[in-house]
Write a protein that holds these residues in place. Structure first.
Motif, PDB file in Angstrom:
ATOM      1  N   THR A   5       0.831  -1.202   0.000  1.00  0.00           N
ATOM      2  CA  THR A   5       0.000   0.000   0.000  1.00  0.00           C
ATOM      3  C   THR A   5       0.861   1.246   0.000  1.00  0.00           C
ATOM      4  OG1 THR A   5      -1.831  -1.068   1.175  1.00  0.00           O
ATOM      5  CG2 THR A   5      -1.675   1.325   1.365  1.00  0.00           C
ATOM      6  N   SER A  13       0.700  15.163  -3.294  1.00  0.00           N
ATOM      7  CA  SER A  13       0.407  14.655  -4.632  1.00  0.00           C
ATOM      8  C   SER A  13       0.566  15.759  -5.667  1.00  0.00           C
ATOM      9  CB  SER A  13      -1.008  14.075  -4.692  1.00  0.00           C
ATOM     10  OG  SER A  13      -1.980  15.100  -4.720  1.00  0.00           O
ATOM     11  N   ILE A  19      -4.647  10.306  -2.827  1.00  0.00           N
ATOM     12  CA  ILE A  19      -4.473   9.087  -3.615  1.00  0.00           C
ATOM     13  C   ILE A  19      -4.226   7.930  -2.647  1.00  0.00           C
ATOM     14  CG2 ILE A  19      -3.128   7.877  -5.369  1.00  0.00           C
ATOM     15  CD1 ILE A  19      -2.247  10.618  -6.440  1.00  0.00           C
ATOM     16  N   ALA A  21      -3.642   3.727  -2.839  1.00  0.00           N
ATOM     17  CA  ALA A  21      -3.356   2.701  -3.839  1.00  0.00           C
ATOM     18  C   ALA A  21      -2.857   1.446  -3.154  1.00  0.00           C
ATOM     19  CB  ALA A  21      -2.317   3.201  -4.838  1.00  0.00           C
ATOM     20  N   LEU A 309       0.706   9.903 -10.289  1.00  0.00           N
ATOM     21  CA  LEU A 309       0.125   8.577 -10.489  1.00  0.00           C
ATOM     22  C   LEU A 309       1.111   7.632 -11.151  1.00  0.00           C
ATOM     23  CD1 LEU A 309      -3.364   9.859 -11.482  1.00  0.00           C
ATOM     24  CD2 LEU A 309      -2.968   8.178  -9.677  1.00  0.00           C
ATOM     25  N   VAL A 312       3.141   6.157  -8.433  1.00  0.00           N
ATOM     26  CA  VAL A 312       2.373   5.121  -7.738  1.00  0.00           C
ATOM     27  C   VAL A 312       2.344   3.842  -8.561  1.00  0.00           C
ATOM     28  CG1 VAL A 312       0.062   4.494  -6.940  1.00  0.00           C
ATOM     29  CG2 VAL A 312       0.979   6.770  -6.446  1.00  0.00           C
ATOM     30  N   ASP A 313       2.062   3.973  -9.852  1.00  0.00           N
ATOM     31  CA  ASP A 313       2.001   2.804 -10.729  1.00  0.00           C
ATOM     32  C   ASP A 313       3.360   2.101 -10.776  1.00  0.00           C
ATOM     33  OD1 ASP A 313       0.876   0.967 -12.439  1.00  0.00           O
ATOM     34  OD2 ASP A 313       0.822   2.292 -14.180  1.00  0.00           O
ATOM     35  N   ALA A 353      -5.494   2.456  -7.830  1.00  0.00           N
ATOM     36  CA  ALA A 353      -5.135   3.736  -7.210  1.00  0.00           C
ATOM     37  C   ALA A 353      -6.346   4.651  -7.326  1.00  0.00           C
ATOM     38  CB  ALA A 353      -3.921   4.351  -7.910  1.00  0.00           C
ATOM     39  N   GLN A 355      -8.068   8.138  -6.910  1.00  0.00           N
ATOM     40  CA  GLN A 355      -7.715   9.557  -6.914  1.00  0.00           C
ATOM     41  C   GLN A 355      -8.978  10.383  -6.697  1.00  0.00           C
ATOM     42  OE1 GLN A 355      -6.659  10.940 -10.814  1.00  0.00           O
ATOM     43  NE2 GLN A 355      -5.518  12.712 -10.078  1.00  0.00           N
TER      44      GLN A 355
END
Length: 524
Positions: A5, A13, A19, A21, A309, A312-313, A353, A355
């Protein structure tokens, strides 16, 4: 579930969104097919019975609409895993964690006790249901709350009333706040608000490392907990604090574990995520403060740059790139490359994720960035949450293998590409970059069209005030229809390009089979 996580506060962000995820990873030896569905209020149960624990709970009669990413098979319950409701409250549940033996001795898990014997027998005992768990939590909480804080309170009440049979971390967010809840034994819990300028990392381990009891039992601004937590800790001598500020304690030390298995399976993942987001620190030398096996890696911290993002990905797909621990790498040794459990693992069912965007109107505020299958071989794509239905390509995942849906297509790509990682990496990286870029463009275009629709509706209402309510209702229907259209466009993009990627990876892998032979007959 075995999961990883990352939580990103709104000031940490890239665009001011909150966010949350999480990877949802199946247990070893199991692969759980995933789907993406919308749940209408009429489809929400009014009386709930857990598949695993048999606990039965009457639910309120006023659920809202919500969108989730559950398992396809119902053999272990709904397992909604990640979701967002029409009030723009998001949840991810659950991050499997562990508490120590002292906690379990003080407050045992509430486990299902099967019935013994037949009714009328001298030794007959009726079945005793267990508590709530991962399969239940989103279904029991998300349809009934309008803010993240309300979600924490409702979850806490359920835990105190019914207990739980497992240790879990649960994330609940809205446009302003992210809360992380950890269950402590069978009936107790703590929750901490992620600071707005911080991110938090959790790798299947009880993670909160600072808790302010004065706030939790006072203003409750940043901390919440079960009503008797102080008495519970004192009665069972759970607080191990030596150097915390007055009124504070370290839940990780009081309630958590720090075992050799943690150092293989958990702490390396937190180390790698923070290494990526705070790269100027020393993470690799012999003098580094934090190593992959450190027990004191902070739960949250301020990043060196605002988190996107794409960060995060990447992180939730990562496999220790740039270190001696990368299973696909060439650095280190054969042993080091398989020393630690990667984040992007073969058993990942999905990554979502969620948002929640402060600059977007409520109706299209929440976007769920979804990927199915093993992270290194796919990419997250955006889908609006506030919809009545989801695209068939993600909704209608079959229990058996089929190239007709996103989950199985991505699973096939990963299994083929894994053995030829470098030979297929260009095709996979090209697909991922293009999919995310298309997703950003699609969201911006849809948002712009919705702004234009809103302006036209406002103009119509001012001209025909007598019919304003009907105009507003029709506009809401049209808006949700437009969100669903956008989701269909994203799904169709994925269908086309995932099919092409599967074709490319299959071709490359076929040419690299061990029984390949370059010579062919003269007619070919």
């Amino acid at each position: 579930m075995s999961c990883t996580t990352i939580l990103v506060g709104k000031n940490a962000s890239y665009d001011g969104s909150t966010i949350i995820a999480r990877d949802d990873d199946s247990g070893s030896g199991r692969y759980d097919p995933k789907r993406f569905i919308a749940v209408a209020p009429a489809d929400q149960p009014r009386h709930y019975r857990s598949v695993l624990s048999h606990v039965e709970i009457d639910l309120p009669d006023d659920p809202c609409r919500y969108t989730i990413a559950p398992n396809v098979l119902n053999n272990r319950g709904i397992l909604a895993e990640a979701g967002a409701n029409e009030h723009n409250v998001a949840m991810s549940a659950t991050e499997t964690i562990a508490v120590n033996e002292r906690v379990l001795g003080a407050d045992p898990m509430v486990e299902l006790k099967p019935a013994h014997g037949e009714p009328g027998d001298v030794d007959h005992r009726d079945e005793r249901p267990g508590g709530i768990g991962e399969e239940d939590i989103i279904t029991l909480v998300l349809p009934y709350v309008a803010t993240a804080r309300e979600g924490v309170i409702r979850l806490g009440e359920l835990l105190e009333t019914y207990g739980t049979y497992e240790s879990n971390g649960v994330i609940i967010s809205d446009v302003d706040e992210i809360w992380y809840v950890e269950t402590i034994g069978g009936h107790h819990w703590i929750a901490r608000r992620v600071p707005d300028d911080c991110y938090a990392t959790i790798p299947n381990q009880l993670g909160i490392d600072d808790f302010d009891l004065a706030d939790a039992f006072g203003e409750r601004r940043e901390y919440l907990c079960s009503a008797d937590l102080r008495e519970f800790m004192a009665a069972h001598h759970l607080d191990r604090t030596m150097d915390a500020a007055p009124g504070h304690f370290n839940p990780r030390k009081a309630f958590g574990t720090a075992t050799p298995k943690d150092h293989i399976y958990n702490t390396p993942r937190a180390w790698y995520m923070q290494r990526h987001l705070n790269p100027s620190e020393d993470w690799d030398s012999p003098a580094a403060r934090h190593t992959p096996e450190s027990d004191d890696i902070p739960w949250c911290r301020v990043p060196e740059a605002k988190i996107s993002l794409e960060d995060v990905d990447f992180l939730l797909s990562s496999h220790f790139e740039g270190t001696p621990y990368d299973p696909y790498g060439t650095a280190g040794t054969a042993e080091s490359r398989h020393r630690y459990r990667p984040i992007g693992i073969n058993r990942t069912g999905h990554m979502v994720a969620i948002q929640v965007r402060p600059y977007a109107p409520a109706v299209n505020r929440t976007v769920m960035w979804v990927s199915f299958g093993s992270g290194p071989f796919t990419a997250a794509a955006p889908f609006y949450a506030n919809v009545n239905d989801t695209p068939a390509y993600l909704r209608d995942t079959t229990p058996e293998v089929s190239t007709g849906n996103l989950y199985w297509a991505n699973r096939l790509i990963a299994a083929l590409a894994d053995a030829h990682f470098y030979e297929t990496s260009n095709a996979i990286e090209g697909f991922a970059e293009s999919a995310r870029a298309y997703g950003h463009r699609l969201v911006e275009r849809t948002d712009a069209e919705l702004r234009e629709m809103t302006a036209q509706t406002s103009a119509s209402e001012s001209q025909e005030s007598a019919g304003a309510a009907e105009i507003t209702e029709n506009a809401s229907i049209a808006t949700i229809a437009r969100l669903q259209q956008s989701n269909e466009e994203m799904a169709e993009y994925l269908r086309t390009h995932v099919t092409k990627l599967l074709n490319d990876v299959l071709y490359t892998s076929s040419n690299l089979m061990h029984n390949s032979f370059a010579m062919s007959d003269r007619w070919n």
